[in-house]
Design a protein around this motif. Structure first.
Motif, PDB file in Angstrom:
ATOM      1  N   ILE A   1       0.835  -1.208   0.000  1.00  0.00           N
ATOM      2  CA  ILE A   1       0.000   0.000   0.000  1.00  0.00           C
ATOM      3  C   ILE A   1       0.866   1.253   0.000  1.00  0.00           C
ATOM      4  CG2 ILE A   1      -1.694   1.321   1.347  1.00  0.00           C
ATOM      5  CD1 ILE A   1      -2.824  -1.381   2.295  1.00  0.00           C
ATOM      6  N   SER A   2       1.943   1.235   0.784  1.00  0.00           N
ATOM      7  CA  SER A   2       2.862   2.380   0.801  1.00  0.00           C
ATOM      8  C   SER A   2       3.514   2.592  -0.551  1.00  0.00           C
ATOM      9  CB  SER A   2       3.939   2.173   1.871  1.00  0.00           C
ATOM     10  OG  SER A   2       3.399   2.268   3.169  1.00  0.00           O
ATOM     11  N   GLN A   3       3.887   1.488  -1.200  1.00  0.00           N
ATOM     12  CA  GLN A   3       4.498   1.588  -2.521  1.00  0.00           C
ATOM     13  C   GLN A   3       3.549   2.209  -3.535  1.00  0.00           C
ATOM     14  OE1 GLN A   3       7.959   1.149  -2.027  1.00  0.00           O
ATOM     15  NE2 GLN A   3       7.913  -0.064  -3.899  1.00  0.00           N
ATOM     16  N   GLU A   4       2.273   1.853  -3.425  1.00  0.00           N
ATOM     17  CA  GLU A   4       1.296   2.335  -4.398  1.00  0.00           C
ATOM     18  C   GLU A   4       0.867   3.776  -4.126  1.00  0.00           C
ATOM     19  OE1 GLU A   4      -1.263   2.351  -7.660  1.00  0.00           O
ATOM     20  OE2 GLU A   4       0.437   1.074  -7.130  1.00  0.00           O
ATOM     21  N   THR A   5       0.759   4.135  -2.851  1.00  0.00           N
ATOM     22  CA  THR A   5       0.226   5.459  -2.500  1.00  0.00           C
ATOM     23  C   THR A   5       1.293   6.487  -2.156  1.00  0.00           C
ATOM     24  OG1 THR A   5       0.018   4.922  -0.139  1.00  0.00           O
ATOM     25  CG2 THR A   5      -1.848   4.358  -1.584  1.00  0.00           C
ATOM     26  N   GLY A   6       2.493   5.995  -1.820  1.00  0.00           N
ATOM     27  CA  GLY A   6       3.545   6.902  -1.380  1.00  0.00           C
ATOM     28  C   GLY A   6       3.366   7.391   0.043  1.00  0.00           C
ATOM     29  N   GLN A   7       2.450   6.747   0.781  1.00  0.00           N
ATOM     30  CA  GLN A   7       2.150   7.162   2.152  1.00  0.00           C
ATOM     31  C   GLN A   7       2.529   6.058   3.139  1.00  0.00           C
ATOM     32  OE1 GLN A   7       0.986  10.277   2.877  1.00  0.00           O
ATOM     33  NE2 GLN A   7       1.141  10.673   0.677  1.00  0.00           N
ATOM     34  N   PRO A   8       3.083   6.428   4.306  1.00  0.00           N
ATOM     35  CA  PRO A   8       3.396   5.432   5.328  1.00  0.00           C
ATOM     36  C   PRO A   8       2.166   5.117   6.184  1.00  0.00           C
ATOM     37  CG  PRO A   8       4.084   7.579   6.084  1.00  0.00           C
ATOM     38  CD  PRO A   8       3.520   7.778   4.700  1.00  0.00           C
ATOM     39  N   GLN A   9       2.284   4.053   6.961  1.00  0.00           N
ATOM     40  CA  GLN A   9       1.232   3.787   7.953  1.00  0.00           C
ATOM     41  C   GLN A   9       1.260   4.871   9.032  1.00  0.00           C
ATOM     42  OE1 GLN A   9       2.279  -0.595   8.722  1.00  0.00           O
ATOM     43  NE2 GLN A   9       0.068  -0.555   9.024  1.00  0.00           N
ATOM     44  N   PRO A  10       0.118   5.077   9.713  1.00  0.00           N
ATOM     45  CA  PRO A  10      -1.187   4.427   9.525  1.00  0.00           C
ATOM     46  C   PRO A  10      -1.927   4.993   8.315  1.00  0.00           C
ATOM     47  CG  PRO A  10      -1.325   6.047  11.275  1.00  0.00           C
ATOM     48  CD  PRO A  10       0.121   6.001  10.867  1.00  0.00           C
ATOM     49  N   PHE A  11      -2.737   4.149   7.696  1.00  0.00           N
ATOM     50  CA  PHE A  11      -3.475   4.554   6.504  1.00  0.00           C
ATOM     51  C   PHE A  11      -4.899   4.946   6.876  1.00  0.00           C
ATOM     52  CE2 PHE A  11      -0.692   0.943   5.071  1.00  0.00           C
ATOM     53  CZ  PHE A  11       0.301   1.741   4.496  1.00  0.00           C
ATOM     54  N   SER A  12      -5.351   6.047   6.336  1.00  0.00           N
ATOM     55  CA  SER A  12      -6.730   6.448   6.570  1.00  0.00           C
ATOM     56  C   SER A  12      -7.651   5.591   5.710  1.00  0.00           C
ATOM     57  CB  SER A  12      -6.929   7.922   6.196  1.00  0.00           C
ATOM     58  OG  SER A  12      -6.782   8.106   4.796  1.00  0.00           O
ATOM     59  N   LEU A  13      -8.911   5.489   6.121  1.00  0.00           N
ATOM     60  CA  LEU A  13      -9.890   4.736   5.346  1.00  0.00           C
ATOM     61  C   LEU A  13     -10.045   5.358   3.952  1.00  0.00           C
ATOM     62  CD1 LEU A  13     -11.918   2.449   5.236  1.00  0.00           C
ATOM     63  CD2 LEU A  13     -13.639   3.998   6.208  1.00  0.00           C
ATOM     64  N   GLU A  14      -9.973   6.665   3.888  1.00  0.00           N
ATOM     65  CA  GLU A  14     -10.090   7.348   2.598  1.00  0.00           C
ATOM     66  C   GLU A  14      -8.960   6.948   1.665  1.00  0.00           C
ATOM     67  OE1 GLU A  14     -10.542  11.917   0.843  1.00  0.00           O
ATOM     68  OE2 GLU A  14      -9.814  11.587   2.888  1.00  0.00           O
ATOM     69  N   LEU A  15      -7.737   6.853   2.219  1.00  0.00           N
ATOM     70  CA  LEU A  15      -6.596   6.444   1.407  1.00  0.00           C
ATOM     71  C   LEU A  15      -6.774   5.014   0.914  1.00  0.00           C
ATOM     72  CD1 LEU A  15      -3.673   7.139   0.388  1.00  0.00           C
ATOM     73  CD2 LEU A  15      -2.870   5.945   2.429  1.00  0.00           C
ATOM     74  N   LEU A  16      -7.168   4.115   1.808  1.00  0.00           N
ATOM     75  CA  LEU A  16      -7.348   2.711   1.431  1.00  0.00           C
ATOM     76  C   LEU A  16      -8.395   2.568   0.333  1.00  0.00           C
ATOM     77  CD1 LEU A  16      -7.234   1.014   4.952  1.00  0.00           C
ATOM     78  CD2 LEU A  16      -5.454   0.969   3.195  1.00  0.00           C
ATOM     79  N   GLN A  17      -9.424   3.365   0.416  1.00  0.00           N
ATOM     80  CA  GLN A  17     -10.494   3.263  -0.575  1.00  0.00           C
ATOM     81  C   GLN A  17     -10.118   3.923  -1.906  1.00  0.00           C
ATOM     82  OE1 GLN A  17     -14.064   4.719   1.317  1.00  0.00           O
ATOM     83  NE2 GLN A  17     -14.371   2.803   2.429  1.00  0.00           N
ATOM     84  N   SER A  18      -8.994   4.612  -1.928  1.00  0.00           N
ATOM     85  CA  SER A  18      -8.531   5.230  -3.177  1.00  0.00           C
ATOM     86  C   SER A  18      -7.650   4.277  -3.990  1.00  0.00           C
ATOM     87  CB  SER A  18      -7.749   6.509  -2.885  1.00  0.00           C
ATOM     88  OG  SER A  18      -6.474   6.217  -2.328  1.00  0.00           O
ATOM     89  N   VAL A  19      -7.240   3.182  -3.374  1.00  0.00           N
ATOM     90  CA  VAL A  19      -6.308   2.256  -4.024  1.00  0.00           C
ATOM     91  C   VAL A  19      -7.056   1.404  -5.051  1.00  0.00           C
ATOM     92  CG1 VAL A  19      -4.745   0.316  -3.680  1.00  0.00           C
ATOM     93  CG2 VAL A  19      -4.780   2.195  -2.031  1.00  0.00           C
ATOM     94  N   THR A  20      -6.555   1.368  -6.284  1.00  0.00           N
ATOM     95  CA  THR A  20      -7.182   0.561  -7.332  1.00  0.00           C
ATOM     96  C   THR A  20      -6.271  -0.574  -7.804  1.00  0.00           C
ATOM     97  OG1 THR A  20      -6.388   2.060  -9.068  1.00  0.00           O
ATOM     98  CG2 THR A  20      -8.587   2.479  -8.150  1.00  0.00           C
ATOM     99  N   TYR A  21      -4.982  -0.514  -7.468  1.00  0.00           N
ATOM    100  CA  TYR A  21      -4.025  -1.550  -7.890  1.00  0.00           C
ATOM    101  C   TYR A  21      -3.083  -1.869  -6.735  1.00  0.00           C
ATOM    102  CZ  TYR A  21       0.225  -3.587  -9.863  1.00  0.00           C
ATOM    103  OH  TYR A  21       1.299  -4.396 -10.094  1.00  0.00           O
TER     104      TYR A  21
END
Length: 224
Positions: free
Chosen positions: A9-29
């Motif tokens: 998830i960090s690789q795909e979003t460029g964001q470290p943990q903790p992940f917000s629900l909004e961020l998780l729901q933005s992930v498509t790959y």
């Protein structure tokens, strides 16, 4: 959250943990390797493409309902059951080579499925001979091991070896799906002719695991 999932998830979003629900729901790959659990992926509700390599265990039921998921690649993992695959109504492509799948019946409920690769699995006789045909009759393009390779995987399992035997561009290979026997199931797949492996199983089955330690049998090029 499994560290391998968090890394993906960090690789795909460029964001470290903790992940917000909004961020998780933005992930498509996502591309996940070597994870021990995938249950936290259920929060990624808008996943469209999911690649799972060398994970153990893999339970598609843990993923919950992912309505946008169109492509699943799960290889060299300890995927045993396809129960729950009906929770992905958009699934059009499933690549599930070199796992521990025996029953393909759940795939009959996947109305959008168009391409299926299940090479290198210890399919039951009923799945190999009947369900594969039924899937093809539904217009699904199915890639499956030829009968000799399929029977070799079954024979390995009968001898107590949870290995898969599959055809690659440079010959037939052995692999150890999942993480029970190796930390890197996507590496070290010895090239072994079918006849040689059959002789070992018949005369010296204790020698079969040693094939994974023989550097002279290892591929010199990448890819299956």
């Amino acid at each position: 959250m499994d560290p391998s999932v968090a890394h993906a998830i960090s690789q795909e979003t460029g964001q470290p943990q903790p992940f917000s629900l909004e961020l998780l729901q933005s992930v498509t790959y996502l591309h996940v390797s070597y994870a021990r659990t995938l249950e936290d992926l259920s929060a990624c509700r808008n996943l469209e493409i999911l690649q799972i390599i060398g994970c153990d265990p893999v339970d598609v039921g843990q993923l919950g309902n992912l309505p946008e998921l169109a492509t699943i690649v799960v290889q060299l993992s300890n995927l045993e059951s396809l129960v729950g695959i009906e929770n992905f109504p958009s699934l059009s492509r499933l690549t599930a080579g070199m796992n521990q799948i025996r029953d393909l019946t759940p795939l009959l409920s996947c109305s959008e499925l168009r391409r299926l690769d299940i090479q290198g699995n210890p399919l039951s006789e009923f799945s190999y001979r009947t369900i594969v045909s039924q899937l093809q009759e539904k217009g699904i393009r199915v890639s499956v091991s030829d009968e000799a390779d399929w029977k070799m995987t079954i024979e390995l399992q009968r001898h107590g070896f949870p290995y898969c035997f599959y055809k690659a561009h440079d010959g037939t290979r052995l692999c150890r799906p999942g993480l029970a026997l190796t930390d890197l199931p996507d590496l070290s797949h010895p090239i072994v002719p079918r006849e040689e492996l059959a002789n070992l199983l018949d005369q010296s089955p204790e020698e079969v695991p040693k094939l994974f330690d023989r550097k002279d049998l290892m591929p010199t090029t990448f890819g299956p």
